[in-house]
Design a protein around this motif. Structure first.
Motif, mmCIF file in Angstrom:
data_model
loop_
_atom_site.group_PDB
_atom_site.id
_atom_site.type_symbol
_atom_site.label_atom_id
_atom_site.label_comp_id
_atom_site.label_asym_id
_atom_site.label_seq_id
_atom_site.Cartn_x
_atom_site.Cartn_y
_atom_site.Cartn_z
ATOM 1 N N TRP A 71 73.683 50.109 46.251
ATOM 2 C CA TRP A 71 73.501 48.952 46.878
ATOM 3 C C TRP A 71 72.285 48.272 46.398
ATOM 4 O O TRP A 71 72.195 46.848 46.693
ATOM 5 N N LEU A 72 71.479 48.819 45.874
ATOM 6 C CA LEU A 72 70.173 47.994 45.155
ATOM 7 C C LEU A 72 70.597 47.676 43.513
ATOM 8 O O LEU A 72 70.165 46.708 43.120
ATOM 9 N N VAL A 73 71.171 48.696 43.042
ATOM 10 C CA VAL A 73 71.351 48.583 41.562
ATOM 11 C C VAL A 73 72.313 47.272 41.274
ATOM 12 O O VAL A 73 72.039 46.792 40.403
ATOM 13 N N VAL A 74 73.550 47.365 42.103
ATOM 14 C CA VAL A 74 74.655 46.390 41.692
ATOM 15 C C VAL A 74 74.021 45.203 41.855
ATOM 16 O O VAL A 74 74.232 44.395 40.939
ATOM 17 N N PRO A 75 73.147 44.649 42.858
ATOM 18 C CA PRO A 75 72.715 43.098 42.695
ATOM 19 C C PRO A 75 71.556 43.001 41.743
ATOM 20 O O PRO A 75 71.557 41.816 41.265
ATOM 21 N N LEU A 76 71.106 43.980 41.322
ATOM 22 C CA LEU A 76 69.820 43.901 40.265
ATOM 23 C C LEU A 76 70.577 43.693 38.925
ATOM 24 O O LEU A 76 70.202 43.082 38.086
ATOM 25 N N ALA A 77 71.706 44.516 38.696
ATOM 26 C CA ALA A 77 72.509 44.185 37.537
ATOM 27 C C ALA A 77 73.191 42.999 37.492
ATOM 28 O O ALA A 77 73.371 42.365 36.363
ATOM 29 N N VAL A 78 73.467 42.466 38.581
ATOM 30 C CA VAL A 78 74.091 41.063 38.689
ATOM 31 C C VAL A 78 73.081 40.076 38.394
ATOM 32 O O VAL A 78 73.592 39.134 37.351
ATOM 33 N N LEU A 79 71.768 40.174 38.830
ATOM 34 C CA LEU A 79 70.773 39.422 38.513
ATOM 35 C C LEU A 79 70.466 39.547 36.829
ATOM 36 O O LEU A 79 70.375 38.251 36.218
ATOM 37 N N GLY A 80 70.582 40.635 36.315
ATOM 38 C CA GLY A 80 70.559 40.783 34.776
ATOM 39 C C GLY A 80 71.506 40.068 34.071
ATOM 40 O O GLY A 80 71.396 39.463 32.924
ATOM 41 N N LEU A 81 72.741 40.279 34.559
ATOM 42 C CA LEU A 81 73.857 39.904 33.769
ATOM 43 C C LEU A 81 73.635 38.134 33.854
ATOM 44 O O LEU A 81 74.103 37.701 32.718
ATOM 45 N N ALA A 82 73.348 37.791 34.940
ATOM 46 C CA ALA A 82 73.476 36.419 35.007
ATOM 47 C C ALA A 82 72.451 35.694 33.948
ATOM 48 O O ALA A 82 72.415 34.568 33.371
ATOM 49 N N LEU A 83 71.217 36.545 33.980
ATOM 50 C CA LEU A 83 70.131 36.026 33.204
ATOM 51 C C LEU A 83 70.749 36.304 31.417
ATOM 52 O O LEU A 83 70.321 35.455 30.584
ATOM 53 N N GLY A 84 71.314 37.300 31.287
ATOM 54 C CA GLY A 84 71.834 37.759 29.960
ATOM 55 C C GLY A 84 73.132 36.639 29.476
ATOM 56 O O GLY A 84 73.095 36.256 28.470
ATOM 57 N N ALA A 85 73.838 36.298 30.347
ATOM 58 C CA ALA A 85 74.943 35.039 30.239
ATOM 59 C C ALA A 85 74.306 33.875 30.022
ATOM 60 O O ALA A 85 74.738 33.125 29.018
ATOM 61 N N LEU A 86 73.022 33.428 30.484
ATOM 62 C CA LEU A 86 72.419 32.096 30.067
ATOM 63 C C LEU A 86 71.747 32.329 28.548
ATOM 64 O O LEU A 86 71.422 31.234 28.419
ATOM 65 N N SER A 87 71.398 33.440 28.247
ATOM 66 C CA SER A 87 70.789 33.521 26.858
ATOM 67 C C SER A 87 71.599 33.496 25.586
ATOM 68 O O SER A 87 72.887 33.614 25.899
ATOM 69 N N ASP A 88 71.180 33.433 24.588
ATOM 70 C CA ASP A 88 71.872 33.343 23.186
ATOM 71 C C ASP A 88 72.302 34.905 22.702
ATOM 72 O O ASP A 88 73.279 34.869 22.159
ATOM 73 N N SER A 89 71.308 35.716 23.191
ATOM 74 C CA SER A 89 71.893 36.973 22.494
ATOM 75 C C SER A 89 72.776 38.027 23.855
ATOM 76 O O SER A 89 72.530 37.532 24.610
ATOM 77 N N ASN A 90 73.364 38.865 23.119
ATOM 78 C CA ASN A 90 74.205 39.709 24.102
ATOM 79 C C ASN A 90 73.703 40.997 24.405
ATOM 80 O O ASN A 90 74.190 41.663 25.491
ATOM 81 N N THR A 91 72.616 41.347 24.168
ATOM 82 C CA THR A 91 72.141 42.903 24.352
ATOM 83 C C THR A 91 71.686 43.108 25.803
ATOM 84 O O THR A 91 72.117 44.070 26.221
ATOM 85 N N GLY A 92 70.953 42.039 26.218
ATOM 86 C CA GLY A 92 70.730 42.324 27.573
ATOM 87 C C GLY A 92 71.826 42.098 28.741
ATOM 88 O O GLY A 92 72.088 43.020 29.674
ATOM 89 N N ARG A 93 72.825 41.370 28.199
ATOM 90 C CA ARG A 93 73.904 41.186 29.017
ATOM 91 C C ARG A 93 74.790 42.548 28.991
ATOM 92 O O ARG A 93 75.456 42.977 30.013
ATOM 93 N N ASN A 94 74.953 42.917 27.813
ATOM 94 C CA ASN A 94 75.707 44.127 27.599
ATOM 95 C C ASN A 94 75.123 45.393 28.637
ATOM 96 O O ASN A 94 75.898 45.966 29.082
ATOM 97 N N LEU A 95 74.151 45.464 28.470
ATOM 98 C CA LEU A 95 73.210 46.660 29.258
ATOM 99 C C LEU A 95 73.634 46.446 30.683
ATOM 100 O O LEU A 95 73.888 47.436 31.336
ATOM 101 N N ASN A 96 73.600 45.308 31.259
ATOM 102 C CA ASN A 96 73.606 45.061 32.522
ATOM 103 C C ASN A 96 75.252 45.226 32.900
ATOM 104 O O ASN A 96 75.624 45.713 33.993
ATOM 105 N N ILE A 97 76.103 45.040 32.153
ATOM 106 C CA ILE A 97 77.442 44.959 32.239
ATOM 107 C C ILE A 97 77.895 46.670 32.505
ATOM 108 O O ILE A 97 78.538 46.976 33.425
#
Length: 73
Positions: free
Chosen positions: A30-56
């Motif tokens: 319940w702590l990890v999922v919102p944290l990963a969603v935050l990371g996914l949102a940040l990764g979606a706004l960036s040009d690279s896919n590395t952070g987004r893929n890790l958070n997915i």
């Protein structure tokens, strides 16, 4: 810069997700999922896919673990 922030969030969420795989510690997802969603949102706004893929990956494993535990354990 956003990809770096996404990677940092993913690197923080990943070990927490691994700990949450231990039986009776599934509530930690319940702590990890919102944290990963935050990371996914940040990764979606960036040009690279590395952070987004890790958070997915962290998000999917966390959600499956919550689902298998009945959203409690």
């Amino acid at each position: 810069m956003l990809n770096l922030l996404s990677l940092v969030v993913g690197i923080i969420a990943f070990p927490l997700m691994l700990v949450a795989l231990i039986p009776l510690l599934g509530w930690l997802n319940w702590l990890v999922v919102p944290l990963a969603v935050l990371g996914l949102a940040l990764g979606a706004l960036s040009d690279s896919n590395t952070g987004r893929n890790l958070n997915i990956v962290v998000l999917l494993v966390g959600m499956v673990r919550l689902w298998l535990g009945g959203f409690i354990l």
